[in-house]
Design a protein around this motif. Structure first.
Motif, mmCIF file in Angstrom:
data_model
loop_
_atom_site.group_PDB
_atom_site.id
_atom_site.type_symbol
_atom_site.label_atom_id
_atom_site.label_comp_id
_atom_site.label_asym_id
_atom_site.label_seq_id
_atom_site.Cartn_x
_atom_site.Cartn_y
_atom_site.Cartn_z
ATOM 1 N N SER A 223 0.719 -0.968 0.115
ATOM 2 C CA SER A 223 -0.219 0.016 -0.049
ATOM 3 C C SER A 223 0.734 1.233 0.100
ATOM 4 O O SER A 223 0.350 2.422 -0.630
ATOM 5 C CB SER A 223 -0.921 0.051 1.251
ATOM 6 O OG SER A 223 -0.259 -0.093 2.398
ATOM 7 N N TRP A 224 1.901 1.043 0.439
ATOM 8 C CA TRP A 224 2.782 2.416 0.392
ATOM 9 C C TRP A 224 3.804 2.503 -0.737
ATOM 10 O O TRP A 224 4.571 3.426 -1.034
ATOM 11 C CB TRP A 224 3.815 2.370 1.780
ATOM 12 C CG TRP A 224 4.743 1.095 1.773
ATOM 13 C CD1 TRP A 224 6.171 1.014 1.266
ATOM 14 C CD2 TRP A 224 4.556 -0.303 2.006
ATOM 15 N NE1 TRP A 224 6.668 -0.262 1.337
ATOM 16 C CE2 TRP A 224 5.695 -0.927 1.759
ATOM 17 C CE3 TRP A 224 3.376 -0.967 2.493
ATOM 18 C CZ2 TRP A 224 5.739 -2.299 2.037
ATOM 19 C CZ3 TRP A 224 3.386 -2.204 2.774
ATOM 20 C CH2 TRP A 224 4.341 -3.060 2.452
ATOM 21 N N GLU A 241 -2.269 -6.029 2.862
ATOM 22 C CA GLU A 241 -2.757 -4.874 3.779
ATOM 23 C C GLU A 241 -3.780 -5.325 4.638
ATOM 24 O O GLU A 241 -5.028 -5.488 3.954
ATOM 25 C CB GLU A 241 -3.127 -3.710 3.043
ATOM 26 C CG GLU A 241 -3.489 -2.462 3.588
ATOM 27 C CD GLU A 241 -2.528 -1.766 4.708
ATOM 28 O OE1 GLU A 241 -2.585 -2.140 5.779
ATOM 29 O OE2 GLU A 241 -1.411 -1.218 4.181
ATOM 30 N N ASP A 243 -5.206 -3.187 7.352
ATOM 31 C CA ASP A 243 -5.855 -2.061 7.831
ATOM 32 C C ASP A 243 -6.744 -1.644 6.909
ATOM 33 O O ASP A 243 -6.306 -1.197 5.820
ATOM 34 C CB ASP A 243 -4.616 -0.885 8.161
ATOM 35 C CG ASP A 243 -5.309 0.248 8.817
ATOM 36 O OD1 ASP A 243 -6.152 0.850 8.392
ATOM 37 O OD2 ASP A 243 -4.304 0.722 9.923
ATOM 38 N N ALA A 245 -8.860 0.859 6.844
ATOM 39 C CA ALA A 245 -8.794 2.158 6.684
ATOM 40 C C ALA A 245 -7.689 2.645 5.745
ATOM 41 O O ALA A 245 -8.027 3.627 4.741
ATOM 42 C CB ALA A 245 -8.864 3.149 7.948
ATOM 43 N N LYS A 246 -6.523 1.956 6.121
ATOM 44 C CA LYS A 246 -5.665 2.654 5.021
ATOM 45 C C LYS A 246 -5.630 1.903 3.684
ATOM 46 O O LYS A 246 -5.156 2.640 2.666
ATOM 47 C CB LYS A 246 -4.125 1.797 5.678
ATOM 48 C CG LYS A 246 -2.809 2.368 4.976
ATOM 49 C CD LYS A 246 -1.594 1.634 5.583
ATOM 50 C CE LYS A 246 -1.407 2.054 6.871
ATOM 51 N NZ LYS A 246 -0.075 1.469 7.264
ATOM 52 N N LEU A 247 -6.193 0.702 3.616
ATOM 53 C CA LEU A 247 -6.542 0.368 2.135
ATOM 54 C C LEU A 247 -7.285 1.065 1.590
ATOM 55 O O LEU A 247 -7.254 1.587 0.393
ATOM 56 C CB LEU A 247 -6.980 -1.331 2.544
ATOM 57 C CG LEU A 247 -7.788 -1.900 1.313
ATOM 58 C CD1 LEU A 247 -6.578 -2.285 0.254
ATOM 59 C CD2 LEU A 247 -8.500 -2.923 1.725
ATOM 60 N N LYS A 248 -8.241 1.616 2.107
ATOM 61 C CA LYS A 248 -9.706 2.204 1.534
ATOM 62 C C LYS A 248 -8.771 3.668 0.858
ATOM 63 O O LYS A 248 -9.203 4.286 -0.119
ATOM 64 C CB LYS A 248 -10.695 2.473 2.166
ATOM 65 C CG LYS A 248 -11.469 1.036 2.392
ATOM 66 C CD LYS A 248 -12.812 1.312 3.051
ATOM 67 C CE LYS A 248 -13.448 -0.158 2.921
ATOM 68 N NZ LYS A 248 -14.867 -0.024 3.599
ATOM 69 N N LYS A 249 -7.976 4.290 1.941
ATOM 70 C CA LYS A 249 -7.531 5.537 1.707
ATOM 71 C C LYS A 249 -6.621 5.435 0.306
ATOM 72 O O LYS A 249 -6.748 6.354 -0.445
ATOM 73 C CB LYS A 249 -6.652 6.042 2.989
ATOM 74 C CG LYS A 249 -6.115 7.194 2.758
ATOM 75 C CD LYS A 249 -5.513 7.907 3.977
ATOM 76 C CE LYS A 249 -4.818 9.221 3.771
ATOM 77 N NZ LYS A 249 -4.122 9.925 5.128
ATOM 78 N N VAL A 250 -5.635 4.373 0.567
ATOM 79 C CA VAL A 250 -4.606 4.676 -0.642
ATOM 80 C C VAL A 250 -5.217 4.012 -1.812
ATOM 81 O O VAL A 250 -4.950 4.709 -3.037
ATOM 82 C CB VAL A 250 -3.497 3.577 -0.241
ATOM 83 C CG1 VAL A 250 -3.970 2.245 -0.164
ATOM 84 C CG2 VAL A 250 -2.309 3.904 -1.256
ATOM 85 N N GLN A 253 -6.829 7.160 -3.321
ATOM 86 C CA GLN A 253 -5.986 8.066 -3.817
ATOM 87 C C GLN A 253 -5.647 7.930 -5.102
ATOM 88 O O GLN A 253 -5.423 8.781 -5.975
ATOM 89 C CB GLN A 253 -4.861 8.302 -2.785
ATOM 90 C CG GLN A 253 -4.070 9.168 -3.057
ATOM 91 C CD GLN A 253 -2.426 9.079 -2.277
ATOM 92 O OE1 GLN A 253 -2.421 8.442 -1.119
ATOM 93 N NE2 GLN A 253 -1.311 9.725 -2.639
ATOM 94 N N TYR A 261 -12.353 -2.334 -3.480
ATOM 95 C CA TYR A 261 -11.109 -2.432 -2.684
ATOM 96 C C TYR A 261 -10.776 -4.153 -2.663
ATOM 97 O O TYR A 261 -11.640 -4.793 -2.167
ATOM 98 C CB TYR A 261 -11.377 -2.237 -1.106
ATOM 99 C CG TYR A 261 -12.126 -0.566 -1.137
ATOM 100 C CD1 TYR A 261 -11.559 0.627 -1.321
ATOM 101 C CD2 TYR A 261 -13.414 -0.445 -0.902
ATOM 102 C CE1 TYR A 261 -11.724 1.878 -1.315
ATOM 103 C CE2 TYR A 261 -13.820 0.769 -0.728
ATOM 104 C CZ TYR A 261 -13.184 1.942 -1.175
ATOM 105 O OH TYR A 261 -13.850 3.125 -0.908
#
Length: 619
Positions: A223-224, A241, A243, A245-250, A253, A261
């Motif tokens: 994800s990074w 991934e 997490d 919330a992190k998954l959906k955010k990236v 983006q 997702y």
């Protein structure tokens, strides 16, 4: 959870008649995966056709279906199909990719295709044919004419096999991946400008599109790492991934502020190397993370749902600072829900309880397992006898495997000395494992894993130095992928002096089982030896060869190379599929490199040993 089961019910309803080749539509629309106009979730498992005997494909796919999955993902291994420059094999045995895809459809599974060209996968050279390294101006994973011409040739050959198996043509392929984990490579190769990296990834992606793939594309990266790996026009998915919330955010983006997702690699286990502990993951950990995905509408693909086996010389290797090479084991069990031999594990059963619906079929019967009485080895031949029938290549300096036009196996390097010399033998360019002999007497084992590149040596008048070198698998991950020559790739130095002149090299690829018919037993301890035997069966079934009494080598059964063994473990057995055995006479040939004890027999057991580490002496 009710919503999850309803969505899954719809998915199974749509694929119930998939074997009839009825056409469907599949798209990524409005932030969803959409099948025939209805939003669906993908519950997939990764399983590679090349790591499972062809007769067992259907059994393993039935196991997936019975766990409650609706799709299977597979890499395509370029070097598995281009067996020589311009020579393609998509038909023989395990290489019949189209048949694998068709069987998946017959079993009610959609297919996610991951063609690379780079696949990683703990596979030899990350899927690249070894001979690409002999092409002038070739730079792997770079924007250069030689490489892009090769990828185009590969993609074209592949497309001709699978074009009519897309969902738009009535087949089961719903998505195709563009490149693979390219963001990781971008992060590792910061010496190359990002724009140049992007130029490359866009070029290979365009090749896939130009050929005519009609289904949605995706990328998969940590994800990074999306900045380096994401491609315009492809759905970004996040490997590993957990997490939400992190998954959906990236994903949002890099995907116009919306989903769907997906975690394209959800790890229920992990890869393993020789000489290192076997990694495991508790079933409850995998179940807990799966439930998180289900509750949050996240699609996923277990990597691996069933790992299988790295038969033959298909294993790759990793690289780190502690070890110049970390060769992967023959077993690709991966601590996956379905074991190497296709068994339902506690992890499988726990996930099935979570994923199954009223339409989920029963778990198929376990393939029979047998024990075989101790197999007597009736012939033991020194490898030097086999070498004597092979013409040598003579050059002033040792040549690499690639310079010898050899991909895998072993090369025997030999040098005669008319004058004595003693001191430190340095073999800094060893790739990867060697046993050194002077006048036939073992002097040392050198080993890239342990960074053992030198030994003391004493060569008298009119003596012969022999160095038998094994390729333990080309690196499949990271920037070292462009540094993958094998054999002896640097000067041989003794007492500070570079040894040149009349190096003889004998090619021992062992692509096929060695023919020992003309040879008599001649084995001695501490000499590389070929053992031969046979055994008779009244019935066939799976079994495991018990190699705990052996040193290092490979095994052929009925002409098939079932893989490497190495006493360091943690793998101490070799999986022998019953479908490769036959009623009546069966033949076995074992190449034992170390041969510290002359062997009389080989045993079988009914359960694998994958967690027994036995470090090398002195390491």
């Amino acid at each position: 959870m009710k919503k999850h089961f309803f969505v899954l019910f719809l998915f199974f309803l749509f694929i119930a008649n998939s074997g009839a080749q009825s056409k469907h539509t599949f798209s990524i629309t409005g932030g969803n995966f959409v099948l025939d106009g209805n939003p669906i979730q993908i519950h997939s498992g990764e399983m590679h056709y090349s790591r499972i005997p062809q007769p067992y494909w259907r059994h393993r796919l039935k196991m997936m279906k019975a766990m409650g999955l609706n799709a299977v993902a597979t890499y395509v291994f370029w070097n598995y199909h281009e067996i020589a420059p311009g020579v393609w094999d998509f038909k023989t045995g395990n290489k019949n990719l189209a048949e694998y895809i068709k069987i998946a459809q017959e079993e009610g599974l959609f297919v996610i295709l991951r063609p690379g060209p780079y696949v990683c996968a703990e596979w030899e050279f990350g899927g690249y044919p070894w001979f690409l390294q002999n092409v002038p101006n070739m730079v792997i994973r770079g924007h250069n004419e030689a490489y892009l011409a090769a990828t185009k040739s590969y993609f074209t050959a592949l497309y001709n096999q699978v074009k009519n198996l897309q969902i738009t043509k009535g087949g089961p392929i719903i998505m195709v991946q563009g490149e693979n984990e390219f963001g990781s490579y971008v992060a590792q190769r910061k010496d190359i400008p990002l724009a140049e990296h992007k130029k490359y990834s866009a070029a290979v992606f365009q090749q896939l599109k130009d050929l005519g793939f009609e289904v949605p594309f995706f990328t998969s990266d940590g994800s990074w790492l999306f900045e380096g790996g994401a491609l315009p026009g492809a759905l970004p998915t996040a490997n590993g991934e957990g997490d939400i919330a992190k998954l959906k955010k990236v994903v949002e983006q890099f995907n116009n502020g919306q989903g769907p997702y997906m975690v394209a690699e959800f790890y229920p286990g992990w890869l393993d190397h020789w000489a290192e502990p076997f990694p495991t993951q508790k079933p409850e950990q995998t179940v807990r993370q799966t439930k998180k995905y289900l509750d949050n509408g996240v699609s996923f693909n277990y990597y691996m749902i069933h790992g299988g086996t790295n038969f033959g010389f298909t294993t790759g290797a990793n690289y780190n600072k502690e070890h110049d090479i970390q060769p992967d084991m023959t077993s690709y069990d991966y601590d996956a829900p379905i074991s190497e031999a296709g068994w339902a594990t506690p992890k499988y059963n726990a996930l099935r309880e979570l994923l199954k619906t009223n339409e989920t079929p029963a778990v198929p019967a376990k393939i029979a397992v047998i024990t075989i009485p101790d197999i007597a080895l009736t012939k033991a031949v020194d490898l030097a006898d086999l070498k004597s029938g092979i013409s040598s290549v003579i050059e002033d300096n040792p040549l690499t495997f690639e310079q010898l036009n050899q991909g895998n196996g072993y090369v025997w390097y030999s040098k005669k000395f008319t004058q004595p010399i003693s001191g430190k033998l340095e073999l800094k360019g060893l790739r990867d494992y060697a046993i050194v002999y002077v006048n036939g007497i073992k002097v040392a084992e050198l080993n890239r894993y342990y960074k053992k590149y030198d030994c003391e040596i004493d060569i008298p008048f009119n003596a012969t130095l022999d160095i038998v070198v094994e390729n333990m698998g080309r690196i499949n991950y990271g920037p070292q992928i462009n540094e993958n020559n094998k054999g002896i790739i640097s000067p041989v130095i003794i007492n500070g002096e570079t040894i040149t002149g009349d190096w003889e090299m004998y090619k021992l690829p062992m692509t096929d089982v060695p023919n020992l018919a003309k040879h008599k037993s001649s084995a001695k301890t501490n000499r590389p030896t070929l053992y031969q035997g046979s055994f008779n069966l009244a019935k066939t079934g799976d079994t495991f060869l018990d190699m705990r009494d052996w040193g290092k080598g490979i095994v052929f059964v009925n002409g098939i190379n079932i893989g490497r063994y190495w006493s360091v473990g943690p793998q101490q057995t070799l999986y022998l599929p019953g479908c490769w055995l036959k009623k009546g006479k069966n033949d076995i040939v074992i190449f034992e490199q170390k041969n510290e004890v002359v062997q009389q027999k080989v045993k079988t057991i009914i359960t694998p040993i994958l967690e027994d580490l036995k470090p090398e002496k002195g390491q």
